[in-house]
Design a protein around this motif. Structure first.
Motif, PDB file in Angstrom:
ATOM      1  N   GLN A  24      -6.416 -20.873 -60.935  1.00 17.44           N
ATOM      2  CA  GLN A  24      -6.797 -19.804 -59.661  1.00 17.44           C
ATOM      3  C   GLN A  24      -5.809 -18.753 -59.613  1.00 17.44           C
ATOM      4  N   TYR A  25      -4.508 -18.542 -59.707  1.00 21.26           N
ATOM      5  CA  TYR A  25      -3.792 -18.550 -60.295  1.00 21.26           C
ATOM      6  C   TYR A  25      -2.475 -18.890 -61.198  1.00 21.26           C
ATOM      7  N   PRO A  26      -2.837 -18.602 -62.209  1.00 18.70           N
ATOM      8  CA  PRO A  26      -2.393 -19.308 -63.647  1.00 18.70           C
ATOM      9  C   PRO A  26      -0.709 -18.943 -63.985  1.00 18.70           C
ATOM     10  N   GLN A  27      -0.802 -17.953 -63.177  1.00 18.70           N
ATOM     11  CA  GLN A  27       1.215 -17.202 -63.378  1.00 18.70           C
ATOM     12  C   GLN A  27       1.887 -18.103 -62.146  1.00 18.70           C
ATOM     13  N   ALA A  28       1.297 -18.762 -61.451  1.00 20.75           N
ATOM     14  CA  ALA A  28       1.934 -19.145 -59.903  1.00 20.75           C
ATOM     15  C   ALA A  28       2.826 -20.491 -60.594  1.00 20.75           C
ATOM     16  N   VAL A  31       4.028 -23.583 -55.238  1.00 19.86           N
ATOM     17  CA  VAL A  31       2.914 -23.594 -54.445  1.00 19.86           C
ATOM     18  C   VAL A  31       4.008 -24.003 -53.161  1.00 19.86           C
ATOM     19  N   ALA A  32       3.391 -24.153 -51.746  1.00 24.83           N
ATOM     20  CA  ALA A  32       4.018 -24.562 -50.794  1.00 24.83           C
ATOM     21  C   ALA A  32       2.832 -25.280 -49.949  1.00 24.83           C
ATOM     22  N   LEU A  33       2.995 -26.149 -49.246  1.00 24.48           N
ATOM     23  CA  LEU A  33       1.396 -26.336 -48.688  1.00 24.48           C
ATOM     24  C   LEU A  33       2.074 -26.131 -46.527  1.00 24.48           C
ATOM     25  N   ALA A  34       1.728 -25.918 -45.625  1.00 23.47           N
ATOM     26  CA  ALA A  34       2.346 -25.154 -44.334  1.00 23.47           C
ATOM     27  C   ALA A  34       0.987 -25.710 -43.551  1.00 23.47           C
ATOM     28  N   GLY A  35       1.279 -25.999 -42.676  1.00 19.44           N
ATOM     29  CA  GLY A  35       0.166 -25.943 -41.350  1.00 19.44           C
ATOM     30  C   GLY A  35       0.749 -27.038 -40.319  1.00 19.44           C
ATOM     31  N   ASP A  36      -0.427 -27.500 -39.284  1.00 21.52           N
ATOM     32  CA  ASP A  36      -0.075 -28.075 -38.247  1.00 21.52           C
ATOM     33  C   ASP A  36       1.256 -29.772 -38.241  1.00 21.52           C
ATOM     34  N   PRO A  42       7.096 -23.032 -45.099  1.00 19.15           N
ATOM     35  CA  PRO A  42       6.948 -23.245 -46.076  1.00 19.15           C
ATOM     36  C   PRO A  42       7.897 -24.145 -46.859  1.00 19.15           C
ATOM     37  N   GLN A  43       8.583 -24.418 -46.625  1.00 22.54           N
ATOM     38  CA  GLN A  43      10.088 -25.334 -47.539  1.00 22.54           C
ATOM     39  C   GLN A  43       9.806 -26.901 -46.907  1.00 22.54           C
ATOM     40  N   ALA A  44       8.771 -26.994 -45.864  1.00 26.15           N
ATOM     41  CA  ALA A  44       8.949 -28.342 -45.789  1.00 26.15           C
ATOM     42  C   ALA A  44       7.756 -29.186 -46.784  1.00 26.15           C
ATOM     43  N   TYR A  71      -2.025 -22.551 -47.930  1.00 23.18           N
ATOM     44  CA  TYR A  71      -0.886 -22.549 -49.164  1.00 23.18           C
ATOM     45  C   TYR A  71      -0.251 -21.132 -49.345  1.00 23.18           C
ATOM     46  N   LEU A  72       0.434 -21.132 -49.532  1.00 24.80           N
ATOM     47  CA  LEU A  72       1.944 -20.277 -49.335  1.00 24.80           C
ATOM     48  C   LEU A  72       1.786 -20.119 -51.693  1.00 24.80           C
ATOM     49  N   VAL A  73       1.739 -18.912 -52.363  1.00 28.88           N
ATOM     50  CA  VAL A  73       1.924 -19.241 -53.407  1.00 28.88           C
ATOM     51  C   VAL A  73       2.599 -18.440 -53.736  1.00 28.88           C
ATOM     52  N   ASP A  74       4.271 -18.781 -54.587  1.00 26.95           N
ATOM     53  CA  ASP A  74       5.363 -18.648 -55.097  1.00 26.95           C
ATOM     54  C   ASP A  74       6.022 -17.610 -53.495  1.00 26.95           C
ATOM     55  N   GLY A  75       5.490 -17.993 -52.318  1.00 22.57           N
ATOM     56  CA  GLY A  75       6.364 -17.313 -51.328  1.00 22.57           C
ATOM     57  C   GLY A  75       6.011 -15.980 -50.682  1.00 22.57           C
ATOM     58  N   GLN A  76       4.667 -15.605 -51.316  1.00 19.67           N
ATOM     59  CA  GLN A  76       4.237 -14.470 -50.619  1.00 19.67           C
ATOM     60  C   GLN A  76       2.712 -14.160 -50.289  1.00 19.67           C
ATOM     61  N   THR A  77       1.651 -14.923 -51.049  1.00 16.71           N
ATOM     62  CA  THR A  77       0.466 -14.958 -51.069  1.00 16.71           C
ATOM     63  C   THR A  77       0.197 -16.296 -50.282  1.00 16.71           C
ATOM     64  N   TRP A  78      -0.640 -15.906 -49.066  1.00 17.07           N
ATOM     65  CA  TRP A  78      -1.139 -17.211 -48.353  1.00 17.07           C
ATOM     66  C   TRP A  78      -2.414 -17.251 -48.788  1.00 17.07           C
ATOM     67  N   LEU A  79      -2.844 -18.572 -49.001  1.00 15.68           N
ATOM     68  CA  LEU A  79      -4.111 -18.354 -49.174  1.00 15.68           C
ATOM     69  C   LEU A  79      -5.303 -19.835 -48.770  1.00 15.68           C
TER      70      LEU A  79
END
Length: 102
Positions: A24-28, A31-36, A42-44, A71-79
């Motif tokens: 979906q993002y081959p240039q990534a 990827v960070a997983l952030a949530g409750d 985004p660093q956890a 998901y936070l891709v490259d610290g910029q894009t939330w998906l």
């Protein structure tokens, strides 16, 4: 993207594996997983890149709860996860958060 759940027999927890499809993002690069489950830090939980180009992370989460995440891709894009159990509006923008129900 996908979510797999493995309920633990000895604990009131579920091992949840989150997979972000690299195609979906081959240039990534990251990827960070952030949530409750990690106060949206985004660093956890930085996901690990596999040989196939996907990113994965596994967490043990308490059963009989629901958790919002993105998901936070490259610290910029939330998906969101396309295979989430549901979606709810965020409290900080007009976007929605993915939901995993355990």
């Amino acid at each position: 993207m996908s979510i797999s759940k493995q309920y633990l027999k000895t604990k009131p927890q579920c091992k949840v594996t989150f997979t972000f499809a690299g195609q979906q993002y081959p240039q990534a690069q990251t990827v960070a997983l952030a949530g409750d489950f990690n106060n949206w830090d985004p660093q956890a939980v930085l996901m690990k890149k596999t040989k196939t180009g996907d990113f994965t992370a596994s967490l043990n989460l308490e059963k009989e709860k629901q958790y919002q995440f993105r998901y936070l891709v490259d610290g910029q894009t939330w998906l969101n996860d396309e295979e989430a159990d549901g979606y709810v509006p965020t409290q900080v923008s007009y976007d929605q958060n993915s939901v995993v129900q355990l």
